[in-house]
Design a protein around this motif. Sequence first.
Motif, PDB file in Angstrom:
ATOM      1  N   HIS A  43      61.887  91.208  34.091  1.00 17.70           N
ATOM      2  CA  HIS A  43      61.554  92.620  34.265  1.00 17.70           C
ATOM      3  C   HIS A  43      60.612  92.855  35.449  1.00 17.70           C
ATOM      4  CE1 HIS A  43      63.407  93.322  30.364  1.00 17.70           C
ATOM      5  NE2 HIS A  43      62.642  92.378  29.850  1.00 17.70           N
ATOM      6  N   VAL A  44      60.299  91.795  36.195  1.00 17.82           N
ATOM      7  CA  VAL A  44      59.281  91.874  37.245  1.00 17.82           C
ATOM      8  C   VAL A  44      59.894  91.469  38.584  1.00 17.82           C
ATOM      9  CG1 VAL A  44      57.037  91.020  38.013  1.00 17.82           C
ATOM     10  CG2 VAL A  44      57.473  91.363  35.569  1.00 17.82           C
ATOM     11  N   GLN A  45      59.555  92.213  39.632  1.00 16.77           N
ATOM     12  CA  GLN A  45      60.078  91.940  40.966  1.00 16.77           C
ATOM     13  C   GLN A  45      59.324  90.802  41.647  1.00 16.77           C
ATOM     14  OE1 GLN A  45      59.713  96.266  42.038  1.00 16.77           O
ATOM     15  NE2 GLN A  45      61.573  95.848  43.201  1.00 16.77           N
ATOM     16  N   ASP A  46      60.034  90.027  42.427  1.00 15.20           N
ATOM     17  CA  ASP A  46      59.398  89.030  43.290  1.00 15.20           C
ATOM     18  C   ASP A  46      58.532  89.735  44.336  1.00 15.20           C
ATOM     19  OD1 ASP A  46      60.607  86.821  42.114  1.00 15.20           O
ATOM     20  OD2 ASP A  46      62.270  86.780  43.527  1.00 15.20           O
ATOM     21  N   GLY A  47      57.657  88.948  44.944  1.00 11.10           N
ATOM     22  CA  GLY A  47      56.930  89.445  46.113  1.00 11.10           C
ATOM     23  C   GLY A  47      55.483  89.794  45.835  1.00 11.10           C
ATOM     24  N   VAL A  48      54.647  89.515  46.818  1.00 13.54           N
ATOM     25  CA  VAL A  48      53.211  89.774  46.723  1.00 13.54           C
ATOM     26  C   VAL A  48      52.924  91.256  46.575  1.00 13.54           C
ATOM     27  CG1 VAL A  48      51.017  89.565  47.946  1.00 13.54           C
ATOM     28  CG2 VAL A  48      52.686  87.689  48.043  1.00 13.54           C
ATOM     29  N   ASP A  49      53.570  92.088  47.370  1.00 15.63           N
ATOM     30  CA  ASP A  49      53.260  93.518  47.355  1.00 15.63           C
ATOM     31  C   ASP A  49      53.563  94.148  46.001  1.00 15.63           C
ATOM     32  OD1 ASP A  49      52.355  93.479  49.949  1.00 15.63           O
ATOM     33  OD2 ASP A  49      54.264  94.099  50.815  1.00 15.63           O
ATOM     34  N   HIS A  50      54.614  93.696  45.335  1.00 15.97           N
ATOM     35  CA  HIS A  50      54.933  94.240  44.013  1.00 15.97           C
ATOM     36  C   HIS A  50      53.854  93.868  43.001  1.00 15.97           C
ATOM     37  CE1 HIS A  50      58.780  95.846  45.129  1.00 15.97           C
ATOM     38  NE2 HIS A  50      59.177  94.693  45.596  1.00 15.97           N
ATOM     39  N   PHE A  51      53.333  92.642  43.085  1.00 16.90           N
ATOM     40  CA  PHE A  51      52.255  92.256  42.178  1.00 16.90           C
ATOM     41  C   PHE A  51      50.998  93.080  42.443  1.00 16.90           C
ATOM     42  CE2 PHE A  51      48.431  89.879  41.154  1.00 16.90           C
ATOM     43  CZ  PHE A  51      48.627  89.667  39.804  1.00 16.90           C
ATOM     44  N   LEU A  52      50.651  93.280  43.700  1.00 16.59           N
ATOM     45  CA  LEU A  52      49.445  94.036  44.030  1.00 16.59           C
ATOM     46  C   LEU A  52      49.566  95.489  43.572  1.00 16.59           C
ATOM     47  CD1 LEU A  52      48.710  92.600  47.579  1.00 16.59           C
ATOM     48  CD2 LEU A  52      47.753  91.888  45.383  1.00 16.59           C
ATOM     49  N   ARG A  53      50.771  96.025  43.635  1.00 17.49           N
ATOM     50  CA  ARG A  53      51.008  97.372  43.125  1.00 17.49           C
ATOM     51  C   ARG A  53      50.763  97.422  41.614  1.00 17.49           C
ATOM     52  NH1 ARG A  53      56.803 100.596  43.393  1.00 17.49           N
ATOM     53  NH2 ARG A  53      56.070 102.569  42.514  1.00 17.49           N
ATOM     54  N   PHE A  54      51.171  96.360  40.908  1.00 14.73           N
ATOM     55  CA  PHE A  54      50.933  96.266  39.465  1.00 14.73           C
ATOM     56  C   PHE A  54      49.436  96.219  39.166  1.00 14.73           C
ATOM     57  CE2 PHE A  54      50.067  93.085  36.070  1.00 14.73           C
ATOM     58  CZ  PHE A  54      50.368  93.887  34.985  1.00 14.73           C
ATOM     59  N   VAL A  55      48.669  95.460  39.944  1.00 12.97           N
ATOM     60  CA  VAL A  55      47.224  95.377  39.742  1.00 12.97           C
ATOM     61  C   VAL A  55      46.589  96.754  39.915  1.00 12.97           C
ATOM     62  CG1 VAL A  55      45.072  94.334  40.533  1.00 12.97           C
ATOM     63  CG2 VAL A  55      47.169  92.975  40.512  1.00 12.97           C
ATOM     64  N   GLN A  56      47.008  97.478  40.943  1.00 10.73           N
ATOM     65  CA  GLN A  56      46.465  98.818  41.185  1.00 10.73           C
ATOM     66  C   GLN A  56      46.839  99.770  40.053  1.00 10.73           C
ATOM     67  OE1 GLN A  56      44.354  99.498  43.654  1.00 10.73           O
ATOM     68  NE2 GLN A  56      44.092 101.558  42.792  1.00 10.73           N
ATOM     69  N   TYR A  57      48.065  99.669  39.573  1.00 10.87           N
ATOM     70  CA  TYR A  57      48.514 100.500  38.446  1.00 10.87           C
ATOM     71  C   TYR A  57      47.653 100.225  37.215  1.00 10.87           C
ATOM     72  CZ  TYR A  57      51.541 102.301  34.744  1.00 10.87           C
ATOM     73  OH  TYR A  57      52.034 102.968  33.645  1.00 10.87           O
ATOM     74  N   ARG A  58      47.410  98.969  36.964  1.00 13.98           N
ATOM     75  CA  ARG A  58      46.606  98.597  35.796  1.00 13.98           C
ATOM     76  C   ARG A  58      45.176  99.136  35.919  1.00 13.98           C
ATOM     77  NH1 ARG A  58      47.171  93.575  32.082  1.00 13.98           N
ATOM     78  NH2 ARG A  58      45.066  93.301  31.283  1.00 13.98           N
ATOM     79  N   LYS A  59      44.627  99.081  37.110  1.00 16.54           N
ATOM     80  CA  LYS A  59      43.267  99.591  37.315  1.00 16.54           C
ATOM     81  C   LYS A  59      43.205 101.099  37.077  1.00 16.54           C
ATOM     82  CE  LYS A  59      39.472  99.564  40.640  1.00 16.54           C
ATOM     83  NZ  LYS A  59      39.004  99.050  41.953  1.00 16.54           N
ATOM     84  N   GLU A  60      44.239 101.818  37.530  1.00 21.04           N
ATOM     85  CA  GLU A  60      44.247 103.272  37.391  1.00 21.04           C
ATOM     86  C   GLU A  60      44.509 103.718  35.954  1.00 21.04           C
ATOM     87  OE1 GLU A  60      47.184 104.582  40.154  1.00 21.04           O
ATOM     88  OE2 GLU A  60      45.966 104.088  41.926  1.00 21.04           O
ATOM     89  N   HIS A  61      45.397 103.022  35.248  1.00 23.14           N
ATOM     90  CA  HIS A  61      45.833 103.483  33.937  1.00 23.14           C
ATOM     91  C   HIS A  61      45.134 102.777  32.773  1.00 23.14           C
ATOM     92  CE1 HIS A  61      49.197 106.024  35.345  1.00 23.14           C
ATOM     93  NE2 HIS A  61      49.199 105.184  36.367  1.00 23.14           N
ATOM     94  N   TYR A  62      44.621 101.577  33.026  1.00 23.51           N
ATOM     95  CA  TYR A  62      43.931 100.825  31.972  1.00 23.51           C
ATOM     96  C   TYR A  62      42.620 100.272  32.535  1.00 23.51           C
ATOM     97  CZ  TYR A  62      48.514 101.067  29.805  1.00 23.51           C
ATOM     98  OH  TYR A  62      49.701 101.508  29.268  1.00 23.51           O
TER      99      TYR A  62
END
Length: 270
Positions: A43-62
Amino acid sequence: MNKGKAEENKRIVTEFYHAYGIEKDAEKCREFFGDRYIQHNPHVQDGVDHFLRFVQYRKEHYPQGENRVMMTLGDDDKVMLHVHSVLVPGDPGRNLVDTFRVEDGKVVEHWDVIQNVEVLKFPPINDNGLFNQCGDSILCDPDKTDENRALVTAFYETYGLEKDAGKCAGFLGSTYTQHNPHVQDGPEAFLKFVEFRKKNYPHARNEIKITVAQGNLVGFHVHSLLTPDDPGRNLVDIFRVEKGKIVEHWDTIQNIEVLKFPPINDNGLY
């Protein structure tokens, strides 16, 4: 095992995981990556930028969410983290294992097993808790890594492939501490489980896909099948060895989904 390399990999991954799971600092996380990042969660995309986007999402929402590392095993090129993940304070969270591969000092590949922590309807069968509470002090005997890896691998194949309870008994200590709240302590209870599995699931197989071992701790990332036509379970089993016997066990168990849409990546779970 190269002890110096293992410790360096642990340092790299521990610092990276703190930046991700506690600080939620996407730019700080970026420093730990090379030019690629391979994911094994479908369910997760390869690539550094996709992971960093997930980290930012987590910071904003949780913003109060935390991934607390409860146990760390480091090997020549992989680091396995047993983690208590809580997105919202007061929630029981998730029991998960994240395993990372390090190449040339950079985090380049990731596998995970994710299990929701249940709110139990009955008291737990044991009172040991899901996680290691001793911190890094649980790790010892670094010079016995290869010996313990061979010991626990032989035990696991005897259990997961042969399903031979009598042979398994020779690997276990006089005590056997379980951290799954649905499982009884003691070698006798485990051997009864092996016999049950052989009788009721004769075609069951637990196939080791990744091994991470350090000192007295050995972790396996496993594909578990009860019947040949079942997609099975994605799981991690971690064992502690004491004086040449297996004395403690932690697990994280995730049912493998039959996907309704194509996977986001084609790397497979293992």
